[in-house]
Motif scaffolding. Structure first.
Motif, PDB file in Angstrom:
ATOM      1  N   GLY A 118       0.819  -1.206   0.000  1.00 50.45           N
ATOM      2  CA  GLY A 118       0.000   0.000   0.000  1.00 50.45           C
ATOM      3  C   GLY A 118       0.848   1.248   0.000  1.00 50.45           C
ATOM      4  O   GLY A 118       2.083   1.189   0.037  1.00 50.45           O
ATOM      5  N   ARG A 119       0.179   2.408  -0.031  1.00 51.84           N
ATOM      6  CA  ARG A 119       0.887   3.686  -0.105  1.00 51.84           C
ATOM      7  C   ARG A 119       1.769   3.912   1.117  1.00 51.84           C
ATOM      8  O   ARG A 119       2.888   4.393   1.011  1.00 51.84           O
ATOM      9  N   GLY A 120       1.266   3.550   2.305  1.00 53.29           N
ATOM     10  CA  GLY A 120       2.058   3.746   3.518  1.00 53.29           C
ATOM     11  C   GLY A 120       3.319   2.916   3.511  1.00 53.29           C
ATOM     12  O   GLY A 120       4.406   3.397   3.870  1.00 53.29           O
ATOM     13  N   THR A 170       5.182  -8.182   6.090  1.00 49.74           N
ATOM     14  CA  THR A 170       3.813  -7.696   5.867  1.00 49.74           C
ATOM     15  C   THR A 170       3.757  -6.557   4.853  1.00 49.74           C
ATOM     16  O   THR A 170       2.666  -6.165   4.428  1.00 49.74           O
ATOM     17  N   GLU A 171       4.913  -6.026   4.449  1.00 47.37           N
ATOM     18  CA  GLU A 171       4.940  -4.830   3.603  1.00 47.37           C
ATOM     19  C   GLU A 171       5.159  -5.136   2.119  1.00 47.37           C
ATOM     20  O   GLU A 171       4.657  -4.433   1.251  1.00 47.37           O
ATOM     21  N   VAL A 172       5.940  -6.161   1.817  1.00 51.78           N
ATOM     22  CA  VAL A 172       6.257  -6.517   0.424  1.00 51.78           C
ATOM     23  C   VAL A 172       5.303  -7.602  -0.043  1.00 51.78           C
ATOM     24  O   VAL A 172       5.239  -8.687   0.543  1.00 51.78           O
ATOM     25  N   THR A 173       4.546  -7.295  -1.097  1.00 51.08           N
ATOM     26  CA  THR A 173       3.580  -8.280  -1.602  1.00 51.08           C
ATOM     27  C   THR A 173       4.197  -9.227  -2.626  1.00 51.08           C
ATOM     28  O   THR A 173       3.789 -10.375  -2.740  1.00 51.08           O
ATOM     29  N   PRO A 232       5.831   4.958  -8.254  1.00 49.34           N
ATOM     30  CA  PRO A 232       4.763   5.094  -7.247  1.00 49.34           C
ATOM     31  C   PRO A 232       3.395   4.668  -7.751  1.00 49.34           C
ATOM     32  O   PRO A 232       2.569   4.186  -6.967  1.00 49.34           O
ATOM     33  N   GLU A 233       3.141   4.842  -9.060  1.00 44.82           N
ATOM     34  CA  GLU A 233       1.838   4.443  -9.591  1.00 44.82           C
ATOM     35  C   GLU A 233       1.631   2.928  -9.504  1.00 44.82           C
ATOM     36  O   GLU A 233       0.500   2.448  -9.446  1.00 44.82           O
ATOM     37  N   ARG A 234       2.746   2.166  -9.467  1.00 40.40           N
ATOM     38  CA  ARG A 234       2.652   0.705  -9.345  1.00 40.40           C
ATOM     39  C   ARG A 234       3.079   0.221  -7.968  1.00 40.40           C
ATOM     40  O   ARG A 234       3.164  -0.985  -7.737  1.00 40.40           O
TER      41      ARG A 234
END
Length: 318
Positions: free
Chosen positions: A240-242, A288-291, A260-262
């Motif tokens: 996510g953005r955060g 939890t941050e990297v998908t 940032p758009e991706r």
């Protein structure tokens, strides 16, 4: 022609227009019988460099030789040794392909019979023989570019300047032009091309220089330039953005690319499993941050981004 190993040499070339510097001390050396690519965003000074080397304008300072002749003192000798093909095909659409080439040959002082023979030879060489008797208005963009290049070879130059030769061509037309360029070099011709297409330089050039704000900021083979960025890069897609902002802040100064758009960030890696694991643990210890992530070999686009601060797509819009 001079016995020098270099077809083109430039030292400290400088040029300004209306008080605005366009070139600020450009040094170049192009080996005879090679393909040299000058890369840079719009406004970097690529076309100005070519215009000076082709004797269409003079430098404010510095010096240059082409085919062993000084571009200021020996302009006529330079012009006899070179050809210049601009960004857009300069052919007469009302004439046929053969008529265009015969006219160019006659302007180059060939007799009527020799002009006809030279035109036929070039039409065959550029795969235009079947279209030779058709008006150029019926040609595709790629065919026009090939005809334009054929016309520039009527006088059998030793150095050819191609200013963004595949602008506006579709992928098949671009590939056809690349094949033509490779064929030229096999005959001993030196090709100096400017381009914004990184793949074009990667495919064709023996040596590449990156021009930005009127200065050469890097030069070398494609492999050498890629090594300046990193052998590999790790692309991280965040949840996510955060997460994107947090990881970007953590990796500040080490990032090779931002999208940032991706929600994607890129960082240099040596490509080993140990280093990739270490980077993932560093930026996302809680997992939890990297998908997702992917490892890629560095490209010339990565080099371009690092050196100019812009991707080639962003540079093209300037």
């Amino acid at each position: 022609m001079s016995g020098t190993a270099y077809a083109v040499e430039a030292h400290a070339l400088a040029k300004s227009y209306g008080g605005t510097p366009v070139l600020a001390g450009v040094d170049l050396r192009v080996v005879r019988g090679s393909v040299f690519a000058l890369l840079g965003p719009n406004g970097a000074g690529k076309t100005t460099t070519v215009r000076i080397l082709a004797t269409l304008t003079g430098p404010d300072a510095g010096s240059a030789t082409v085919a062993g002749f000084d571009v200021v003192r020996e302009r006529r000798r330079v012009r006899r040794a070179i050809s210049l093909t601009g960004q857009y095909a300069a052919v007469d659409e009302l004439q046929t392909g053969a008529e265009n080439l015969r006219m160019t040959a006659r302007l180059a002082a060939l007799g009527r019979r020799d002009a006809r023979a030279r035109a036929a030879e070039l039409l065959a060489r550029f795969d235009l023989a079947e279209a030779g008797d058709r008006r150029v208005a019926t040609y595709s963009g790629g065919m026009r570019r090939r005809l334009d290049l054929a016309a520039s070879l009527v006088g059998q130059p030793s150095v050819i300047f191609l200013d963004e030769p595949t602008t506006g061509l579709d992928p098949s037309g671009r590939q056809a032009m690349w094949d033509v360029v490779r064929g030229l070099v096999r005959t001993g011709v030196t090709v100096f091309l400017t381009t914004q297409y990184l793949e074009e330089a990667d495919q064709l050039a023996d040596r590449i220089a990156v021009l930005d704000h009127g200065r050469i900021v890097a030069e070398g083979t494609a492999a050498q330039l890629k090594e300046r960025v990193a052998g590999q890069r790790l692309d991280l897609t965040l949840t996510g953005r955060g997460a994107y902002k947090a990881v970007a802040a953590h990796l500040h100064g080490r990032l090779a690319h931002r999208a940032p758009e991706r929600l994607t960030l890129s960082v240099a890696t040596d490509g080993s499993a140990a280093h990739i694991r270490a980077l993932l643990d560093e930026v996302d210890p809680a997992r939890t941050e990297v998908t997702r992530f992917a490892v890629h070999t560095a490209t010339l686009d990565d080099v371009f981004l690092q050196l100019t601060g812009r991707t080639t797509k962003e540079a093209a819009r300037v």
